[in-house]
Design an enzyme around this catalytic site. Structure first.
Site, mmCIF file in Angstrom:
data_model
loop_
_atom_site.group_PDB
_atom_site.id
_atom_site.type_symbol
_atom_site.label_atom_id
_atom_site.label_comp_id
_atom_site.label_asym_id
_atom_site.label_seq_id
_atom_site.Cartn_x
_atom_site.Cartn_y
_atom_site.Cartn_z
ATOM 1 C CB ALA A 41 34.249 -2.547 47.083
ATOM 2 C CG ASN B 288 25.664 -5.329 48.079
ATOM 3 O OD1 ASN B 288 25.003 -4.755 47.241
ATOM 4 N ND2 ASN B 288 26.744 -6.031 47.787
ATOM 5 C CD GLU C 225 32.442 0.115 49.160
ATOM 6 O OE1 GLU C 225 31.204 0.265 49.212
ATOM 7 O OE2 GLU C 225 33.142 0.630 48.278
#
Length: 903
Positions: free
Chosen positions: A290, A293, A326
């Site tokens: 993953a 961003n 993330e």
């Protein structure tokens, strides 16, 4: 250690010019599989220069460039344009010198094809066609647009995406409008917008960020939506997860985790998530697991999708861990970013730690039943120490002046060892003070770039400790110590030496002296002794700062160094003391914690493998712990025992004896727990049942195998309830191994037709588990012809665990390396993992020689570290086999003759 300021000028952009803002327009044509763009980059001329240099990859076709001076509006055309393919840099030379302090705008068009490279701006396929998305970390933004592609060179981004009607465009920020922006230089990009054939979506401007965090996507996406309320400001932010319509129904769990994690992170760091939204996009083709961003997390299907009606715990753990990891990056990496990739661990180590450690951080609050702090030892600490025990290891903070080498340091050292070292520091100073220091660090460096000393300053301010003195060698030197504990009349003497998998280090490899925290005033780190029955007393003053140290301790009572296994080191006791510790650990009311027992198992096997003690001592420990109730302890036992069986795969008699021992451990668990799953089962019961069934089947237990084959038959006949999700892997692999071609064909259909990641991964495990050479060849042929690039690693990892296929796997890899495999994966992270998979199973020096000969004329720059680590592993395994075969055989023979209640 080379920092960003001292890295090689040959690989780094000149510092005379800095970008401040990108106005980016990209038109994505999914039908023609191409994209066209125009970018206006606002620049600051820091030092007088005639040359403007930026990054652009070879596949990006650039149009004519113009530089517009802000002060006068003068348009300058470069007198000369050069391109250096090796460094992926373009240089524009102007006739006039640009004075320091000048503001200018570089205007430049570009275009490229959407390929299946899984890097840059690329295409992913699904049932109804393709869609496009980006993967820019570490240095692939330059494949999608001309830019200053280094983390230090942060800028803001205004993005406009032009796309065909009926598709959805996504970027880091929320959409502002669906109308074109007027600009004479970009008119061609908006052709067709006014007649409704195309859409133009402009997004809000981002905060300052590095290019590798920019994200773009376009396709026929649908979404699920939720929101969370900030505990700091009360703001409500929308949360979405996007996917193609065929799989969106499996995305709810990942969305739920994100909703729960965000407010917890805000509270932990005392900093509000700064963007207006946080989306996730699920991709069918994705190289990494993953990607963080900012505002638009991306990742592969296995990282985010799970069947809501039949979810296995392993998949839920993977998804929860990935999503939490993330989300942690929204702070570590995105708000505050390392200056250069030598400090990658400031991103990845913290994100790994933040979702895994202690009671203060995220996953433990979301899923306390998973015991994530203890699980950290099995999943991260052990992986870190395994890799760092090689001579071919590297420091956590490692010099990478060559951008082409950056991908290699995305490994267990930058992730798991970094997280383990930070966890040790957290336990030493106390989690609350540690988090306070982290918050101070983040607040001081919002939207900027940092190096290690900035973090140590924050934690030092919160604790009053000399943190650089404590941490320097842990991050700047490779390796870790083994602490040898010997007993004295007044206590214990502890000596530290570098631990190596091949045995005691030579003097030239044993120069580092670590400052080793042996305990903590908040949570015990090391020396624990018994104060009263059932009570543990922690000595709060022990700190090993030299090669050797002595500590007062009553050794007539049970004691253990590295309590709760929070330290990043191994502990070597005398065989007598280890036996005493094992006896205490086996008690139902033992003073040794769950984490203590996990650490004892891993230490004993690692020390046995490296020759610091006899492997039989580790087998004795396992025998002592055979009545253990906790899944995580059994997880450590079975993983190590499976590794020993795997090591002796070419010694059939030894392997079979080891399998008998494994059956004796696992089969009673299967009898006790059964093979029926219930929603009322605890997480521990469910996971222990799965482990026991898999272990018993792998060890050849006839009763377990019969049950699994029967369930497979019913499943293929249409009764999908016959195989619980937790047993898909072991059932498919057992069926193909024992039932041959008919089972293989059935599993192949599941792989080709299933939309559920867990079923597809289990199918790969089944296909690669065949012991039939003809079926192995069918799978190899499929790899060459129809397997997605992102799935290659699953196939290679599946084959590398199948000892009946190791020689065939090596032959297949070497025969197709140049013509197919390297070409398909040369720009990805996957190649290093495949090299490790192909060669890690071998255990003879002749295998190392053959591997060295094969790679002698190959360009291995992007995976030379992984290759060196695999070769070191072969040598260590060969020495292990030679050293320990007799010890294992003797112990197993003695065990086989002894009553099962004793040894």
């Amino acid at each position: 250690m080379a920092s960003s300021e001292n890295a090689s000028d040959h690989y780094r952009l000149p510092t005379e010019v800095r970008p401040r803002h990108y106005d980016l327009t990209i038109r994505t044509d999914l039908e023609k599989e191409k994209f066209t763009g125009f970018v206006k980059i606002d620049l600051e001329i820091v030092k007088a220069t005639k040359i403007v240099t930026f990054n652009a990859a070879t596949e990006l076709s650039l149009g004519p460039a113009t530089l517009v001076l802000a002060s006068s509006g003068t348009h300058l055309t470069p007198a000369e344009t050069k391109f250096d393919a090796s460094t992926e840099r373009a240089s524009l030379t102007f006739a006039e010198e640009l004075p320091a302090g000048t503001k200018a705008t570089l205007r430049l068009g570009f275009e490229s094809q959407l390929t299946d490279s899984m890097t840059g701006y690329y295409k992913s396929t699904w049932d109804k066609g393709i869609y496009a998305l980006t993967q820019f970390e570490p240095t692939d933004a330059r494949r999608a647009l001309p830019c200053w592609d280094e983390p230090l060179l942060k800028a803001t981004f205004s993005v406009t995406l032009v796309s065909r009607k009926g598709t959805v465009s996504l970027s880091n920020m929320p959409a502002l409008s669906d109308a074109p922006v007027s600009d004479v230089h970009t008119e061609a990009l908006f052709e067709g917008v006014s007649d409704g054939s195309w859409n133009a979506t402009r997004f809000e401007t981002t905060p300052p960020m590095s290019t590798y965090l920019l994200a773009l996507a376009n396709g026929e996406f649908v979404h699920l939506e939720s929101s969370y309320k900030s505990p700091l400001s009360g703001k409500v932010r929308p949360l979405r997860i996007y996917a193609t319509p065929d799989v969106i129904g499996q995305a709810q769990y990942a969305l739920d985790i994100k909703e729960k994690a965000l407010p917890l992170y805000e509270q932990a760091f005392d900093i509000e998530y700064p963007l207006p939204k946080l989306d996730t996009l699920v991709a069918n083709d994705f190289d990494a697991g993953a990607m963080e961003n900012w505002g638009l997390i991306t990742g592969r299907t296995t990282a985010y999708l799970v069947d809501p009606e039949n979810a296995d715990i392993a998949a839920k753990k993977r998804i929860a861990g990935t999503q939490s990891h993330e989300v942690a990056h929204m702070w570590f990496g995105n708000i505050t970013t390392m200056k250069w990739w030598d400090n990658l661990y400031l991103n990845e180590g913290f994100a790994t730690l933040a979702c895994s450690m202690g009671e203060k951080i995220i996953l433990d609050k979301i899923h306390p039943e998973w015991k994530v702090d203890a699980d950290f030892i099995n999943n991260h600490l052990t992986a870190a120490l395994r890799l760092d025990a090689k001579l071919s290891s590297h420091p956590i903070e490692v010099a990478v002046p060559d951008a082409g080498q950056i991908g290699q340091i995305f490994d267990s050292l930058s992730y798991s060892k970094a997280a383990s070292v930070l966890r040790m520091l957290s336990k030493y100073v106390g989690e609350e003070k540690f988090l306070k220091g982290v918050s101070l660090y983040l607040k001081k460096h919002l939207y900027s770039n940092t190096v290690s000393r900035n973090l140590w300053e924050g934690i030092g301010e919160a604790t009053g400790l000399d943190v650089p003195r404590i941490m320097d060698n842990w991050v700047s030197k490779m390796g870790f110590p083994v602490l040898t504990v010997t007993e004295t009349p007044s206590g214990i003497k502890v000596r530290q030496d570098r631990f190596l998998e091949g045995g005691p280090a030579k003097p030239e490899d044993n120069e580092t002296i670590w400052l080793v925290p042996l305990l903590s005033t908040i949570d015990p780190l090391a020396i624990m002794e018994l104060e009263a029955p059932g009570q543990a007393l922690v000595n709060n003053d022990a700190l090993l700062e030299t090669r050797e140290g002595e500590f007062a301790l009553d050794t007539s009572k049970p004691f253990k160094v590295n309590a709760d296994t929070n330290g990043v080191y191994r502990v070597l006791y005398t065989p007598t003391r280890l036996a005493a510790i094992a006896s205490e650990a086996a008690k139902s009311d033992s003073i040794f914690s769950l984490s203590d027992r996990i650490g004892l198992v891993h230490d004993s096997f690692a020390l046995g493998k490296a020759g610091y003690l006899q492997l039989s001592a580790a087998l004795n420990l396992v025998h002592e712990l055979r009545a253990e109730k906790e899944f995580l302890v059994w997880d450590s036992i079975d993983a190590n025992l499976a590794g020993i069986i795997y090591t002796w795969w070419e010694r059939e008699q030894v392997q079979e004896q080891l399998k008998v021992f494994r059956r004796a451990l696992c089969s009673p668990l299967v009898e006790t727990l059964g093979i029926e799953y219930s929603k009322d089962d605890s997480a521990d019961t469910t996971q222990l049942r799965t482990l026991a069934v898999a272990g018993a089947a792998a060890a050849g237990d006839p009763a377990t195998i019969r049950v699994l084959l029967d369930r497979f038959t019913r499943y293929i006949a249409g009764d999908t309830s016959a195989i619980p999700a937790d047993l898909l892997n072991v059932t498919f692999s057992t069926a193909v191994k024992h039932n041959g071609a008919p089972a293989y064909d059935a599993v192949l259909k599941l792989f080709e037709n299933s939309k559920t990641p867990s079923i597809k991964v289990a199918a790969i495990r089944g296909l690669t588990g065949s012991i039939d050479p003809a079926l192995q060849t069918r799978t190899f042929d499929m790899i060459l012809s129809s397997v997605r690039n992102q799935d290659l690693i699953y196939f290679f990892r599946g084959f590398c665990t199948n000892t009946e296929a190791l020689y065939a796997l090596r032959e297949f890899f070497e025969a197709n390396y140049s013509s197919v495999i390297n070409k398909r994966l040369e720009t990805t992270f996957s190649m290093k993992y495949i090299v490790q998979s192909v060669y890690s199973g071998f255990g003879k020096e002749e295998d190392r020689v053959k591997a060295e000969a094969f790679f002698k004329d190959k360009d291995t720059r992007k995976y030379n570290q992984a290759l060196a680590q695999a070769l070191d592993g072969i040598s260590a395994k060969a020495a292990f086999i030679e050293r320990s075969t007799s010890d294992i055989v003797t112990w197993l023979e003695k065990w086989g003759k002894a009553p099962r209640s004793s040894l």
